[in-house]
Scaffold this motif. Structure first.
Motif, mmCIF file in Angstrom:
data_model
loop_
_atom_site.group_PDB
_atom_site.id
_atom_site.type_symbol
_atom_site.label_atom_id
_atom_site.label_comp_id
_atom_site.label_asym_id
_atom_site.label_seq_id
_atom_site.Cartn_x
_atom_site.Cartn_y
_atom_site.Cartn_z
ATOM 1 N N PRO A 39 -2.655 -7.297 31.584
ATOM 2 C CA PRO A 39 -3.419 -6.360 32.413
ATOM 3 C C PRO A 39 -3.325 -6.757 33.889
ATOM 4 C CG PRO A 39 -4.661 -6.943 30.448
ATOM 5 C CD PRO A 39 -3.449 -7.823 30.460
ATOM 6 N N LEU A 42 -6.538 -7.898 35.923
ATOM 7 C CA LEU A 42 -7.009 -9.239 35.548
ATOM 8 C C LEU A 42 -6.068 -10.311 36.093
ATOM 9 C CD1 LEU A 42 -8.862 -11.168 34.048
ATOM 10 C CD2 LEU A 42 -7.692 -10.579 31.916
ATOM 11 N N LEU A 43 -4.770 -10.061 35.994
ATOM 12 C CA LEU A 43 -3.799 -11.025 36.521
ATOM 13 C C LEU A 43 -3.976 -11.185 38.040
ATOM 14 C CD1 LEU A 43 -1.434 -12.889 35.854
ATOM 15 C CD2 LEU A 43 0.112 -10.968 36.290
ATOM 16 N N MET A 46 -6.821 -13.483 38.605
ATOM 17 C CA MET A 46 -6.421 -14.874 38.344
ATOM 18 C C MET A 46 -5.634 -15.419 39.538
ATOM 19 S SD MET A 46 -5.160 -14.331 34.386
ATOM 20 C CE MET A 46 -4.716 -16.021 33.952
ATOM 21 N N TYR A 89 -10.641 -22.089 37.402
ATOM 22 C CA TYR A 89 -11.565 -21.360 36.516
ATOM 23 C C TYR A 89 -12.995 -21.786 36.812
ATOM 24 C CZ TYR A 89 -14.398 -23.198 32.628
ATOM 25 O OH TYR A 89 -15.425 -23.721 31.895
ATOM 26 N N HIS A 93 -16.154 -19.313 38.056
ATOM 27 C CA HIS A 93 -17.412 -19.129 37.328
ATOM 28 C C HIS A 93 -18.596 -19.699 38.116
ATOM 29 C CE1 HIS A 93 -15.869 -18.198 32.969
ATOM 30 N NE2 HIS A 93 -15.420 -17.372 33.867
ATOM 31 N N LEU A 96 -20.091 -17.307 40.720
ATOM 32 C CA LEU A 96 -20.713 -16.052 40.260
ATOM 33 C C LEU A 96 -22.172 -15.950 40.708
ATOM 34 C CD1 LEU A 96 -19.295 -15.905 36.619
ATOM 35 C CD2 LEU A 96 -18.971 -14.134 38.363
ATOM 36 N N ALA A 98 -24.695 -15.201 39.036
ATOM 37 C CA ALA A 98 -25.579 -15.819 38.049
ATOM 38 C C ALA A 98 -25.600 -17.343 38.175
ATOM 39 C CB ALA A 98 -25.153 -15.433 36.633
ATOM 40 N N MET A 99 -24.604 -17.900 38.855
ATOM 41 C CA MET A 99 -24.547 -19.361 39.028
ATOM 42 C C MET A 99 -24.874 -19.714 40.481
ATOM 43 S SD MET A 99 -22.936 -20.883 36.062
ATOM 44 C CE MET A 99 -21.292 -20.810 35.380
ATOM 45 N N ASP A 117 -17.884 -8.798 38.937
ATOM 46 C CA ASP A 117 -18.370 -9.912 38.124
ATOM 47 C C ASP A 117 -17.629 -10.003 36.792
ATOM 48 O OD1 ASP A 117 -20.139 -10.147 40.185
ATOM 49 O OD2 ASP A 117 -21.943 -10.095 38.944
ATOM 50 N N ALA A 118 -17.450 -8.859 36.134
ATOM 51 C CA ALA A 118 -16.806 -8.871 34.818
ATOM 52 C C ALA A 118 -15.390 -9.424 34.922
ATOM 53 C CB ALA A 118 -16.783 -7.462 34.231
ATOM 54 N N ILE A 121 -15.455 -13.167 35.481
ATOM 55 C CA ILE A 121 -15.733 -13.907 34.243
ATOM 56 C C ILE A 121 -14.456 -13.999 33.413
ATOM 57 C CG2 ILE A 121 -17.001 -13.855 32.053
ATOM 58 C CD1 ILE A 121 -19.288 -12.420 33.660
ATOM 59 N N LEU A 122 -13.771 -12.864 33.253
ATOM 60 C CA LEU A 122 -12.548 -12.850 32.438
ATOM 61 C C LEU A 122 -11.423 -13.654 33.097
ATOM 62 C CD1 LEU A 122 -12.539 -9.151 31.200
ATOM 63 C CD2 LEU A 122 -12.746 -11.200 29.778
ATOM 64 N N ASP A 125 -12.104 -17.166 32.267
ATOM 65 C CA ASP A 125 -11.816 -17.377 30.839
ATOM 66 C C ASP A 125 -10.316 -17.514 30.591
ATOM 67 O OD1 ASP A 125 -14.522 -17.079 30.369
ATOM 68 O OD2 ASP A 125 -14.369 -15.041 29.577
ATOM 69 N N THR A 126 -9.531 -16.634 31.195
ATOM 70 C CA THR A 126 -8.093 -16.649 30.918
ATOM 71 C C THR A 126 -7.404 -17.821 31.617
ATOM 72 O OG1 THR A 126 -7.893 -14.934 32.637
ATOM 73 C CG2 THR A 126 -7.801 -14.218 30.349
ATOM 74 N N ALA B 98 -22.866 -8.090 33.006
ATOM 75 C CA ALA B 98 -21.698 -7.693 33.807
ATOM 76 C C ALA B 98 -20.608 -7.073 32.947
ATOM 77 C CB ALA B 98 -21.145 -8.909 34.553
ATOM 78 N N ILE B 160 -4.832 -13.913 28.297
ATOM 79 C CA ILE B 160 -4.632 -12.628 28.981
ATOM 80 C C ILE B 160 -3.737 -11.690 28.166
ATOM 81 C CG2 ILE B 160 -2.720 -13.528 30.412
ATOM 82 C CD1 ILE B 160 -3.675 -11.543 32.618
#
Lengths: 304, 304
Positions: A39, A42-43, A46, A89, A93, A96, A98-99, A117-118, A121-122, A125-126, B98, B160
């Motif tokens: 995607p 998302l990339l 990253m 990573y 996070h 964010l 929330a942090m 934010d979403a 987070i992803l 994660d990745t 989120a 990913i």
């Protein structure tokens, strides 16, 4: 900094450029033939979180300890890139809302500001996930014994007993002030664990003796403590334009640090002691460890 | 369900209980001698997200494919537990405000509701990380070659190009409706990748022939498609009390599904076809694959 500084900065920049090339290849937006499409959004997130001109201190330590132990340099570069993905990573996070709710990182908008934010987070994660893929992929020229040891050690350094656990303690420290032992544990986990792994990685890749590995691990721990002390000092003494990120936040949040507890002169004495300790741990390696000695002093004396 | 169902439910429950014991040991709140203390609040959040009475379908598939290939059952249990940690991490992060913003999961408050957003993010992070520690730890009785292959395959399934990438596509699908091919890719990544890995894990642990491994992978892909179709059907036909989580959300969010595109009768015909395909892939294993055949039908016909 002393007269060594220009050479060291150059070496650090060279190593960073090497790692950058590997990271660019791993996070290539143009999928290779036969590769599953990734995607794009998302990339891009990253890439924003990783390819942003970081100092690449952790990769530097992997590469230099690997050279010290005579390890394969291609394998070391891959492990260095994997470790940087884990570091980035954690920054994504931690930033964010929330942090720590930081908008600025290395002078650029943080990932959740530049994306959302979403996606942040992803992206975190990745990046964490891809680190383990990088180490175990066929492209990493190391045997399965080394790969297994690296995955295990990195997972421990990054997990609840390491970096992420340290971040949990750090969040808790905003409401319940830890004592001195608590601060030391928190920092050893949050910042120290990955720096420790960086130095251990060289020993694993070079299949050193148990004694050499133990000394490199303890070297990593010493510079981890120095790194955090220097960071706490900079939070008090520097400004955000210079640092490319918010400063003065510890005091603002009432966050306990060793600098706050014991003062700046004490912290500077501690830093000297840690550099001495780090140097002593390198004695067994002789002149070959010169760059690591300089690195220890750089970490203690850095001004950003 | 047919006459096989009671036996199958019992077998599933037995496997779940075995995995529960391993997960309890891994997430033990009482640290072992010599172990680094783990932040209690974060560990509690991890436990909340994992030890909540899930069906443990992915672990079941690891254990049954491992038994089929004659793999070591202790090693299979550890890998099953690692995979469940990855699955639960993804649920915790997907449930965040989120992301999908779900308050209810298996009839209980989601982790960010029971704790807070920051703790939920960290609990997901540490569950993902611990999965790679579990696989590579000395307690997992498998050689380094198997461990390396498992880490690589799991990282690819979760990253990913797999589950997390699928979640990114799923979030994007709320604003840009994907076409049929897009929906299939999304679902193969988001749900299919981990189910595929579950079945591949048995082949890796049992060091099967390339052909057997390929068939188990394709079996995992077929039941992955079936799982998602059944899920989409349940979202339309069931209610949240019965499911223990919110339903009707796809339609409410205007989210494209194959059920929405082609209707329920088509979906039920597809499910039958997938179960047949899954069965055919198991022919080479004869009677020993009976429980996997029943599992495929269970996944297609499940009512929660």
């Amino acid at each position: 900094m002393t007269g060594d500084a220009p050479d060291f900065s150059q070496r650090l920049a060279e190593r960073a450029a090497q790692v950058e090339t590997v990271l660019e290849g791993i996070l290539d937006p143009h999928p290779q033939k036969g590769e599953i499409a990734r995607p794009a959004h998302l990339l891009a997130a990253m890439r924003h979180g990783v390819l942003n001109g970081g100092k690449r201190l952790r990769p530097f330590l992997v590469l230099e300890t690997a050279e010290l132990t005579g390890a394969d340099s291609e394998a070391a570069l891959r492990v260095a890139a994997a470790l940087e993905c884990v570091h980035c990573y954690s920054l994504i996070h931690d930033d964010l809302p929330a942090m720590d709710n930081d908008d600025l990182r290395r002078g650029l908008p943080t990932v959740h500001v530049a994306f959302d934010d979403a996606t942040a987070i992803l992206a975190g994660d990745t990046l964490l996930t891809i680190a383990f893929e990088i180490i175990t992929a066929p492209q990493t020229p190391a045997d399965d014994s080394r790969k297994t040891a690296l995955v295990l050690s990195l997972a421990r350094a990054a997990g609840i007993g390491g970096m992420a656990g340290g971040q949990a303690l750090d969040l808790a420290a905003e409401t319940t002030t830890p004592d001195e032992a608590g601060i030391i544990t928190l920092q050893a986990m949050k910042t120290g664990a990955l720096l420790r792994f960086a130095c251990e990685a060289g020993a694993i890749l070079g299949e050193t003796s148990e004694e050499d590995r133990e000394c490199l691990i303890r070297f990593g721990e010493a510079i981890g403590l120095a790194f955090q002390l220097a960071d706490d000092l900079l939070d008090v003494t520097s400004d955000s334009d210079h640092m490319g990120k918010a400063t003065g936040k510890d005091a603002e949040r009432g966050k306990a640090t060793l600098v706050g507890l014991h003062g700046q002169p004490w912290a500077r004495r501690q830093l000297s002691g840690l550099v001495e300790e780090a140097n002593a741990l390198l004695d067994r390696f002789g002149d070959r460890a010169l760059i690591l000695r300089i690195a220890a002093r750089f970490i203690a004396e850095r001004d950003r």
